[in-house]
Design an enzyme around this catalytic site. Structure first.
Site, PDB file in Angstrom:
ATOM      1  N   VAL A  58       1.381  -1.275   0.121  1.00 50.69           N
ATOM      2  CA  VAL A  58       0.303  -0.023  -0.396  1.00 50.69           C
ATOM      3  C   VAL A  58       0.439   1.173   0.554  1.00 50.69           C
ATOM      4  CG1 VAL A  58      -1.959  -1.316   1.194  1.00 50.69           C
ATOM      5  CG2 VAL A  58      -0.444  -0.086   2.640  1.00 50.69           C
ATOM      6  N   LYS A  92       6.411   3.878   6.724  1.00 55.61           N
ATOM      7  CA  LYS A  92       6.229   4.199   5.191  1.00 55.61           C
ATOM      8  C   LYS A  92       4.274   3.324   5.614  1.00 55.61           C
ATOM      9  CE  LYS A  92       8.703   3.555   1.955  1.00 55.61           C
ATOM     10  NZ  LYS A  92       9.999   2.764   0.879  1.00 55.61           N
ATOM     11  N   ASN A 100      -2.093   6.519   0.920  1.00 50.41           N
ATOM     12  CA  ASN A 100      -2.671   6.175  -0.267  1.00 50.41           C
ATOM     13  C   ASN A 100      -4.204   5.762  -0.280  1.00 50.41           C
ATOM     14  OD1 ASN A 100       0.000   6.280  -2.282  1.00 50.41           O
ATOM     15  ND2 ASN A 100       0.383   5.146  -1.474  1.00 50.41           N
ATOM     16  N   GLY A 103      -6.397   8.363  -0.119  1.00 55.94           N
ATOM     17  CA  GLY A 103      -6.115   8.529  -1.632  1.00 55.94           C
ATOM     18  C   GLY A 103      -7.467   8.498  -2.055  1.00 55.94           C
ATOM     19  N   TYR A 146       6.589   2.752  15.906  1.00 60.01           N
ATOM     20  CA  TYR A 146       4.830   2.418  15.914  1.00 60.01           C
ATOM     21  C   TYR A 146       3.732   3.482  15.825  1.00 60.01           C
ATOM     22  CZ  TYR A 146       0.818  -0.460  16.346  1.00 60.01           C
ATOM     23  OH  TYR A 146      -0.730  -1.052  16.330  1.00 60.01           O
ATOM     24  N   THR A 176      -5.729  -6.887  21.648  1.00 58.75           N
ATOM     25  CA  THR A 176      -6.502  -7.450  20.364  1.00 58.75           C
ATOM     26  C   THR A 176      -6.171  -8.452  20.885  1.00 58.75           C
ATOM     27  OG1 THR A 176      -8.061  -5.302  20.125  1.00 58.75           O
ATOM     28  CG2 THR A 176      -8.688  -7.640  19.420  1.00 58.75           C
ATOM     29  N   ARG A 187       3.456 -11.654  21.427  1.00 59.15           N
ATOM     30  CA  ARG A 187       2.891 -11.054  22.612  1.00 59.15           C
ATOM     31  C   ARG A 187       2.254 -12.193  23.694  1.00 59.15           C
ATOM     32  NH1 ARG A 187      -1.539  -6.714  18.503  1.00 59.15           N
ATOM     33  NH2 ARG A 187      -0.424  -8.701  17.155  1.00 59.15           N
TER      34      ARG A 187
HETATM   35  N1  LIG Z   1      -3.513  -6.476  17.284  1.00 60.97           N
HETATM   36  C1  LIG Z   1      -3.922  -5.716  18.554  1.00 60.97           C
HETATM   37  O1  LIG Z   1      -3.735  -5.133  19.602  1.00 60.97           O
HETATM   38  C2  LIG Z   1      -3.772  -4.251  17.099  1.00 60.97           C
HETATM   39  C3  LIG Z   1      -3.621  -3.099  18.338  1.00 60.97           C
HETATM   40  C4  LIG Z   1      -3.677  -1.953  18.608  1.00 60.97           C
HETATM   41  C5  LIG Z   1      -4.218  -1.542  16.638  1.00 60.97           C
HETATM   42  N2  LIG Z   1      -4.056  -2.769  16.006  1.00 60.97           N
HETATM   43  C6  LIG Z   1      -4.019  -2.063  13.926  1.00 60.97           C
HETATM   44  O2  LIG Z   1      -4.597  -3.019  13.706  1.00 60.97           O
HETATM   45  C7  LIG Z   1      -3.953  -2.937  12.554  1.00 60.97           C
HETATM   46  C8  LIG Z   1      -3.955  -4.542  12.106  1.00 60.97           C
HETATM   47  O3  LIG Z   1      -3.135  -5.400  12.976  1.00 60.97           O
HETATM   48  P1  LIG Z   1      -2.968  -7.113  13.390  1.00 60.97           P
HETATM   49  O4  LIG Z   1      -2.726  -7.122  14.914  1.00 60.97           O
HETATM   50  O5  LIG Z   1      -4.518  -7.393  12.491  1.00 60.97           O
HETATM   51  O6  LIG Z   1      -1.571  -6.996  12.086  1.00 60.97           O
HETATM   52  P2  LIG Z   1      -0.937  -7.860  11.409  1.00 60.97           P
HETATM   53  O7  LIG Z   1       0.050  -7.558  11.352  1.00 60.97           O
HETATM   54  O8  LIG Z   1      -1.655  -9.052  11.933  1.00 60.97           O
HETATM   55  O9  LIG Z   1      -2.012  -7.467  10.408  1.00 60.97           O
HETATM   56  C9  LIG Z   1      -1.454  -6.209   9.769  1.00 60.97           C
HETATM   57  C10 LIG Z   1      -1.101  -6.763   8.085  1.00 60.97           C
HETATM   58  O10 LIG Z   1      -0.870  -5.707   7.017  1.00 60.97           O
HETATM   59  C11 LIG Z   1      -0.330  -5.451   6.127  1.00 60.97           C
HETATM   60  N3  LIG Z   1       0.790  -5.081   5.858  1.00 60.97           N
HETATM   61  C12 LIG Z   1       2.160  -4.230   5.943  1.00 60.97           C
HETATM   62  N4  LIG Z   1       2.369  -4.082   5.268  1.00 60.97           N
HETATM   63  C13 LIG Z   1       1.575  -3.619   4.485  1.00 60.97           C
HETATM   64  C14 LIG Z   1       1.655  -2.787   3.422  1.00 60.97           C
HETATM   65  N5  LIG Z   1       2.349  -1.857   3.393  1.00 60.97           N
HETATM   66  N6  LIG Z   1       1.365  -2.713   2.110  1.00 60.97           N
HETATM   67  C15 LIG Z   1      -0.151  -3.707   2.686  1.00 60.97           C
HETATM   68  N7  LIG Z   1      -0.150  -4.793   3.500  1.00 60.97           N
HETATM   69  C16 LIG Z   1       0.992  -4.250   4.562  1.00 60.97           C
HETATM   70  C17 LIG Z   1       0.288  -6.990   6.465  1.00 60.97           C
HETATM   71  O11 LIG Z   1       1.788  -8.189   5.849  1.00 60.97           O
HETATM   72  C18 LIG Z   1      -0.440  -7.609   7.816  1.00 60.97           C
HETATM   73  O12 LIG Z   1      -0.807  -8.866   7.129  1.00 60.97           O
HETATM   74  C19 LIG Z   1      -2.967  -2.484  12.508  1.00 60.97           C
HETATM   75  O13 LIG Z   1      -2.712  -1.440  11.592  1.00 60.97           O
HETATM   76  C20 LIG Z   1      -2.528  -2.521  13.903  1.00 60.97           C
HETATM   77  O14 LIG Z   1      -1.562  -1.336  14.650  1.00 60.97           O
HETATM   78  C21 LIG Z   1      -3.918  -3.413  16.360  1.00 60.97           C
END
Ligand SMILES: NC(=O)c1ccc[n+]([C@@H]2O[C@H](COP(=O)([O-])OP(=O)(O)OC[C@H]3O[C@@H](n4cnc5c(N)ncnc54)[C@H](O)[C@@H]3O)[C@@H](O)[C@H]2O)c1
Length: 312
Positions: A58, A92, A100, A103, A146, A176, A187
Site C-alpha cells: 500500500v 511507511k 494512499n 486518496g 509504531y 486485542t 505478544r
Molecule cells: N492486534 C492488536 O491488538 C492491535 C492493537 C492496536 C492497533 N492494531 C492495528 O490493527 C491493524 C491490524 O493489526 P494486526 O494485529 O491484525 O496485525 P497483523 O500484522 O496481523 O496484520 C497487519 C497486516 O498488514 C499487512 N501489511 C503491512 N504492511 C503492508 C503494506 N505496506 N502493504 C500491504 N499490506 C501490508 C501485513 O502483511 C498484515 O497482513 C494494524 O494497523 C495495527 O496497528 C492492532
C-alpha cells in the site's frame, strides 16, 4: 452490493474483519503484501465470489477500478517483534500507505476507517486513558516507529476530514486477541500459552505488576461495524476495560491449561507502558457498545484455536 477495501486483510484483525463484512453482505477487496500476514488467514475465501485478494504494497499507489463505498486502513505490522524487525516499512505502511488509502477514499467519496492504537498514548501518565489525553510518547524511542506512525496518520485522517470533508472514523484499538493471532508474534498471550502448554517457565517482564486489558476480537469487530455507519469522526477507544496484571494473566493461563509452569521474571523492555486500560465511556455513549466476552471465556477460545490448528 456495497464494495469495501480492507488493507492488511491477510492479518489477524483484517482477516476477521473481512469474514464478518462478507457475512454481512458486502463485497471485499483485500489488499496485503503479506509482510506480517498470511494467505492461510484467507484461504477459506479463495472461491468466494464476494472476495478478491490483491497482493499489493500500500505504500505504492492503490488503484481499484470499481466504485468503493468504505475503505478500512489496517495495513501495518502491529506486534513489537514485527515492527522492530520492519521499522521503516511500519512507518511507511501507516504514513504513505495511509495517505494512499485516504486518496482512494477521496476519489470514491468513500467512508475511511483507520486502525489506530492505544500506543498513541505512549507510557500514559493519565489512567485510564480517555481520547482527550494527548499521550506521553518518546518521539525517537524504540516504540516510536509504531506510535509516531499512528499519530501522524491520525493527524492526516483528521486533515482529510476537515479540509476535504471526507467521512472518517479513527479506532484507537487496545490490545486485542483471538483466532489468527500468530503464535510466535511475541505478544504476551501467545507467548504464555505456548510456555504453559509445554510446562516451560513463563517469562514475565519486570515484576509482573504492570497491567494490560485484553479485548476479544469479536467485540472489537462489533464496534468497528457500528463505527462504519457512525457520523463520529474523532478518535474513539475500543478495547476491554477489565484491567489485569501480567502476573494474573500468567496465573489464569496456568489454571486454564492445568500447567506445571513456574513464573520467572526478566528485565522490562525500554518504554514498556506500566499501565494500559481504556476509558470506554465515549464508545459506550456514541456506539452504545460494550465488550461482552470475559477474559476467562476469550482465553479459552484462543487456546482452542491454537489446539485445533496444531499450533500448540
Ligand atoms: N492486534 C492488536 O491488538 C492491535 C492493537 C492496536 C492497533 N492494531 C492495528 O490493527 C491493524 C491490524 O493489526 P494486526 O494485529 O491484525 O496485525 P497483523 O500484522 O496481523 O496484520 C497487519 C497486516 O498488514 C499487512 N501489511 C503491512 N504492511 C503492508 C503494506 N505496506 N502493504 C500491504 N499490506 C501490508 C501485513 O502483511 C498484515 O497482513 C494494524 O494497523 C495495527 O496497528 C492492532
Amino acid at each position: 452490493m456495497k464494495k469495501i477495501v480492507i488493507t492488511g486483510a491477510a492479518g489477524f484483525i483484517g482477516s476477521n474483519l473481512t469474514d464478518r463484512l462478507i457475512n454481512e453482505g458486502f463485497f471485499v477487496y483485500g489488499i496485503d503484501n503479506l509482510i506480517t500476514g498470511s494467505l492461510d488467514n484467507l484461504s477459506h475465501l479463495s472461491s468466494d465470489n464476494n472476495f478478491d485478494f490483491i497482493n499489493h504494497d500500500v505504500t505504492k499507489h492503490i488503484d481499484i477500478k470499481d466504485k468503493i463505498d468504505y475503505i478500512f486502513h489496517f495495513a501495518s505490522p502491529a506486534s513489537p517483534i514485527d515492527y522492530l524487525k520492519y521499522p521503516i516499512q511500519t512507518l511507511k505502511a501507516n504514513a504513505i500507505g495511509g495517505h494512499n488509502a485516504l486518496g482512494l477514499a477521496k476519489k470514491n467519496n468513500a467512508k475511511f476507517i483507520l486502525a489506530s492504537t492505544s500506543e498513541v498514548y505512549g507510557d500514559p501518565l493519565v489512567h485510564p486513558q480517555k481520547e482527550s489525553y494527548y499521550g506521553n510518547v518518546n518521539p525517537i524511542g524504540p516504540r516510536s516507529i509504531y506510535d509516531e506512525a499512528k499519530r501522524f496518520i491520525e493527524s492526516m485522517t483528521i486533515s482529510y476530514h476537515v479540509y476535504h470533508k471526507l467521512r472518517v472514523s479513527i479506532v484507537r484499538i487496545f490490545n486485542t486477541y483471538g483466532p489468527r493471532m500468530k503464535i510466535n508474534d511475541g505478544r504476551v498471550l501467545p507467548t504464555f500459552i505456548k510456555q504453559a502448554v509445554n510446562n516451560e517457565d513463563i517469562t514475565v517482564n519486570g515484576d509482573g505488576t504492570q497491567t494490560r486489558s485484553f479485548c476479544y476480537i469479536d467485540d472489537l469487530i462489533d464496534a468497528i461495524l457500528q463505527l462504519m455507519n457512525s457520523e463520529y469522526s474523532y478518535p474513539i477507544n475500543i478495547g476491554n476495560d477489565d484491567e489485569v496484571t501480567i502476573n494474573e494473566i500468567a496465573g489464569l493461563l496456568i489454571s486454564i491449561l492445568k500447567s506445571q509452569s513456574k513464573i520467572i521474571y526478566t528485565q522490562l523492555p525500554e518504554d514498556d507502558p506500566l499501565k494500559r486500560k481504556p476509558d470506554l465511556s465515549l464508545a459506550k455513549k456514541i456506539l452504545n457498545w460494550n465488550p461482552k466476552i470475559s477474559k476467562e471465556e476469550g482465553f479459552k477460545l484462543l487456546v482452542e484455536y491454537y489446539k485445533k490448528n496444531n499450533l500448540i
